[in-house]
Design a protein around this motif. Structure first.
Motif, short mmCIF file in Angstrom:
data_model
loop_
_atom_site.label_atom_id
_atom_site.label_comp_id
_atom_site.label_asym_id
_atom_site.label_seq_id
_atom_site.Cartn_x
_atom_site.Cartn_y
_atom_site.Cartn_z
N PRO A 28 0.83 -1.26 0.00
CA PRO A 28 -0.09 -0.08 -0.10
C PRO A 28 0.72 1.15 0.13
CG PRO A 28 -0.18 -1.00 2.17
CD PRO A 28 0.94 -1.90 1.26
N VAL A 29 2.32 1.12 0.12
CA VAL A 29 3.01 2.35 0.32
C VAL A 29 4.16 2.60 -0.85
CG1 VAL A 29 2.19 3.04 2.74
CG2 VAL A 29 4.27 1.26 2.24
N ASN A 30 3.98 1.77 -1.81
CA ASN A 30 4.97 1.80 -2.75
C ASN A 30 6.23 1.65 -2.49
OD1 ASN A 30 2.67 2.42 -4.39
ND2 ASN A 30 2.89 4.66 -3.97
N ILE A 31 6.53 0.62 -1.96
CA ILE A 31 7.91 0.16 -1.51
C ILE A 31 8.56 -0.87 -2.50
CG2 ILE A 31 9.20 -1.35 0.12
CD1 ILE A 31 7.39 -0.14 2.47
N PHE A 32 7.89 -1.38 -3.21
CA PHE A 32 8.33 -2.07 -4.42
C PHE A 32 8.18 -1.52 -5.85
CE2 PHE A 32 6.82 -4.97 -1.02
CZ PHE A 32 8.04 -5.40 -0.50
N GLU A 33 9.08 -1.62 -6.80
CA GLU A 33 9.26 -1.19 -8.10
C GLU A 33 9.51 -2.12 -8.83
OE1 GLU A 33 9.90 3.64 -8.15
OE2 GLU A 33 11.42 2.46 -8.78
N LEU A 52 3.98 -2.43 7.95
CA LEU A 52 3.76 -3.62 8.71
C LEU A 52 2.69 -4.44 8.42
CD1 LEU A 52 5.60 -2.43 12.02
CD2 LEU A 52 6.73 -3.54 9.98
N CYS A 53 2.22 -4.55 7.12
CA CYS A 53 0.84 -5.25 7.01
C CYS A 53 0.96 -6.61 6.51
CB CYS A 53 -0.07 -4.43 5.80
SG CYS A 53 0.88 -4.47 4.24
N ASP A 54 2.55 -6.96 6.06
CA ASP A 54 2.71 -8.25 5.87
C ASP A 54 2.41 -8.75 4.44
OD1 ASP A 54 4.15 -8.53 8.08
OD2 ASP A 54 3.01 -9.88 9.34
N LEU A 55 1.38 -7.93 3.91
CA LEU A 55 0.94 -8.52 2.62
C LEU A 55 2.05 -8.87 1.40
CD1 LEU A 55 -1.88 -5.48 1.88
CD2 LEU A 55 -2.17 -8.17 2.33
N CYS A 56 3.19 -8.25 1.69
CA CYS A 56 4.26 -8.64 0.84
C CYS A 56 4.83 -10.22 1.28
CB CYS A 56 5.27 -7.59 0.59
SG CYS A 56 6.00 -7.52 2.31
N ILE A 57 4.76 -10.38 2.18
CA ILE A 57 5.37 -11.51 2.91
C ILE A 57 4.30 -12.68 2.56
CG2 ILE A 57 5.60 -12.99 4.96
CD1 ILE A 57 6.63 -10.26 6.13
N ARG A 66 11.58 -10.31 3.49
CA ARG A 66 11.81 -10.04 4.76
C ARG A 66 11.54 -8.67 5.01
NH1 ARG A 66 15.21 -13.75 2.90
NH2 ARG A 66 16.74 -11.93 2.39
N VAL A 67 10.67 -8.33 6.30
CA VAL A 67 10.65 -7.04 6.53
C VAL A 67 11.00 -6.94 7.95
CG1 VAL A 67 8.60 -5.34 7.06
CG2 VAL A 67 8.38 -6.45 5.22
N ILE A 68 12.16 -6.13 8.10
CA ILE A 68 13.08 -5.94 9.46
C ILE A 68 12.71 -4.75 10.06
CG2 ILE A 68 15.45 -6.26 10.18
CD1 ILE A 68 15.77 -7.78 7.33
S1 SF4 Z 1 4.51 -5.18 5.02
FE1 SF4 Z 1 5.25 -5.23 2.68
S2 SF4 Z 1 3.63 -4.64 1.77
FE2 SF4 Z 1 3.01 -4.04 3.83
S3 SF4 Z 1 3.80 -1.83 3.80
FE3 SF4 Z 1 5.56 -3.21 4.36
S4 SF4 Z 1 6.65 -3.72 2.48
FE4 SF4 Z 1 4.48 -2.99 1.98
#
Ligand code: SF4
Lengths: 72, 401
Positions: A28-33, A52-57, A66-68
């Motif tokens: 939701p916050v455009n961290i991937f391109e 920290l929504c874990d949707l990418c995981i 991994r979201v650290i």
């Molecule tokens: S947990 Fe993943 S999908 Fe959710 S905001 Fe962070 S990077 Fe984006």
């Protein structure tokens, strides 16, 4: 450099264009391109916006994204 | 959003409130013509949004049309609080027998509108309330139910007014209350409401403020009055600091982190949530602090917005420390605001543990937020610390530093 959150994508998974498109879609916050080759890159300037929504995981095979939390 | 006096009078006149005869002059020649039409002595009033016109020389009297022309020429050149008038209001000057005050505004404690009446009009109502409290009466009323004229009659009669005066004042007061409710106003005030030598009543001066959020609902009225959607209509032009605050709020679409108002104190405030900003601002003052600014955070702003707001507040000359205090948040996330504020302090070149005197935001994701604050050594409080107590601690810590 992010201060609070670092997001890592396994290099092999990052090269998977379908997965890359999925990550771009779910975050939701455009961290991937996707770069010109369609591979996934992490937008460093946006990492601290991670909610920290874990949707990418959940979108990736286990352990590939991994979201650290850098404050723990 | 403020109305100029001439606009406020036009609106009140439309609702049946008696106003003086006269007109709006944009040139000295207009003023001369209007004074001729009125016949007799006139008063000329600068149309600016700020107060203090009389002291600044923005109100003049003229006995003849030629004098009115000369007075208008002077007023049109005169800046008051950095504003040149948009026009001059030229009105009949009449003999006054008695001056009253009638106002309607919101009572934040009762959470209802309140009508205020005084038989000592023509001076500041706060001054009357302080020095002659027995000459001021108030009555709350519902914003949801239709306004009852009886409420106004009861209010006015409570100061011993009776007979014809009571009937006329009740009618004018009720129309003021109807105007307040109908147009989404935050303040509707007639001061003085004068009884003239011939016994008639007239609103000699008035002040109407519309709730900013009501502008969309009232767009037909505003269009009819020739007020553009982008006219901010504040009492003074925004300062550079306030303009930069508005830019911060526009960095992205998420939430609110801006609505900055500049003050001259030394404690920077990053405050908000559910009306919390005003409560916290007042609490800081009550505990002897001097706020450097007012601002609002809410609606879950991004880290970037909270960061930029923090940097802006810290950039203000004289600000040595900031207090980060909010009401209990539900949709705004504590950890996101904590990230933004800590990041802002660090990007401004300071230590969060030194610059943030106190952090009190309880609510959603507070556990994550508190971990961030602990890592950076920031003193914080949870919901067991009231907003007032948080303000007290912040003021105390600033004083001790
Ligand atoms: S947990 Fe993943 S999908 Fe959710 S905001 Fe962070 S990077 Fe984006």
């Amino acid at each position: 450099m992010p201060m609070f959150i670092r997001v890592e994508v396994d290099p092999v998974a990052a090269a998977d264009n379908d997965l890359a498109a999925k990550l771009v879609e779910v975050c939701p916050v455009n961290i991937f391109e996707q770069d010109v080759s369609g591979a996934c890159t992490v937008v460093e300037a946006n990492e601290d916006e991670c909610v920290l929504c874990d949707l990418c995981i959940e979108a990736a095979p286990a352990g590939q994204v991994r979201v650290i939390k850098l404050y723990e | 959003m403020r109305f100029y006096e001439f606009e406020a009078k036009q609106l009140l006149a439309k609702q049946g409130v008696p106003t003086p005869s006269g007109g709006v002059a944009e040139t000295p020649a207009d003023a001369e013509r209007i004074a001729t039409e009125v016949g007799g002595a006139v008063v000329l009033k600068s149309q600016v949004l700020s107060g203090g016109r009389m002291k600044a020389g923005g109100v003049k009297f003229a006995d003849t049309p030629a004098e009115a022309k000369a007075a208008a020429a002077e007023i049109l050149q005169l800046e008051i609080s950095d504003q040149l008038p948009v026009s001059v209001l030229v009105e009949a000057k009449a003999g006054i027998k008695q001056e009253y005050y009638l106002g309607v505004t919101y009572d934040a404690i009762a959470k209802q509108p309140v009508a205020i009446f005084s038989d000592m009009g023509g001076i500041d109502i706060e001054e009357v309330a302080e020095q002659h409290p027995d000459h001021v009466a108030k009555r709350n009323f519902s914003a949801l139910l239709p306004f009852s004229d009886y409420k106004m009659k009861e209010l006015i009669a409570s100061l011993g007014i009776g007979g014809r005066e009571l009937t006329t004042l009740t009618r004018i007061g009720s129309r003021l209350a109807h105007t307040f409710l109908k147009y989404g106003l935050t303040l509707a005030e007639i001061n003085p409401l004068s009884q003239l030598d011939d016994g008639s009543f007239v609103a000699l001066d008035c002040h109407l403020d519309m709730e900013d959020e009501a502008r969309d609902l009232q767009k037909d009225l505003l269009a009819e009055m020739g007020i553009d959607a982008d006219e901010t209509r504040q009492g003074r032009p925004p300062t550079d600091f306030e303009r930069r605050g508005a830019q911060v709020d526009q960095v992205d679409a998420r939430g609110v982190a801006g609505r900055v108002v500049e003050f001259d104190g030394d404690l920077g405030l990053v405050i908000g949530a559910g009306g919390g900003s005003l409560t916290i601002f007042d609490a800081v003052q009550r505990h002897g602090g001097n706020p450097a600014n007012y601002c609002e955070i809410g609606g879950n702003p991004s880290v970037l917005k909270a960061c930029e707001l923090t940097k802006l507040v810290l950039s203000k000359p004289g600000v040595d420390k900031i207090a980060v205090i909010m009401n209990v948040v539900s949709n705004t996330r504590v950890d996101i605001v904590a990230r933004g504020v800590v990041k802002g302090v660090i990007e401004a070149g300071f230590e969060p543990s030194d610059k943030i005197v106190f952090f009190r935001i309880p609510g959603a994701w507070e556990g994550e937020g508190f971990k961030i604050l602990e890592k950076y050594g920031v003193e914080y409080g949870d919901r067991t610390v009231s907003m007032s107590e948080a303000a007290r601690r912040a003021v105390e810590k600033l004083g001790a530093s």
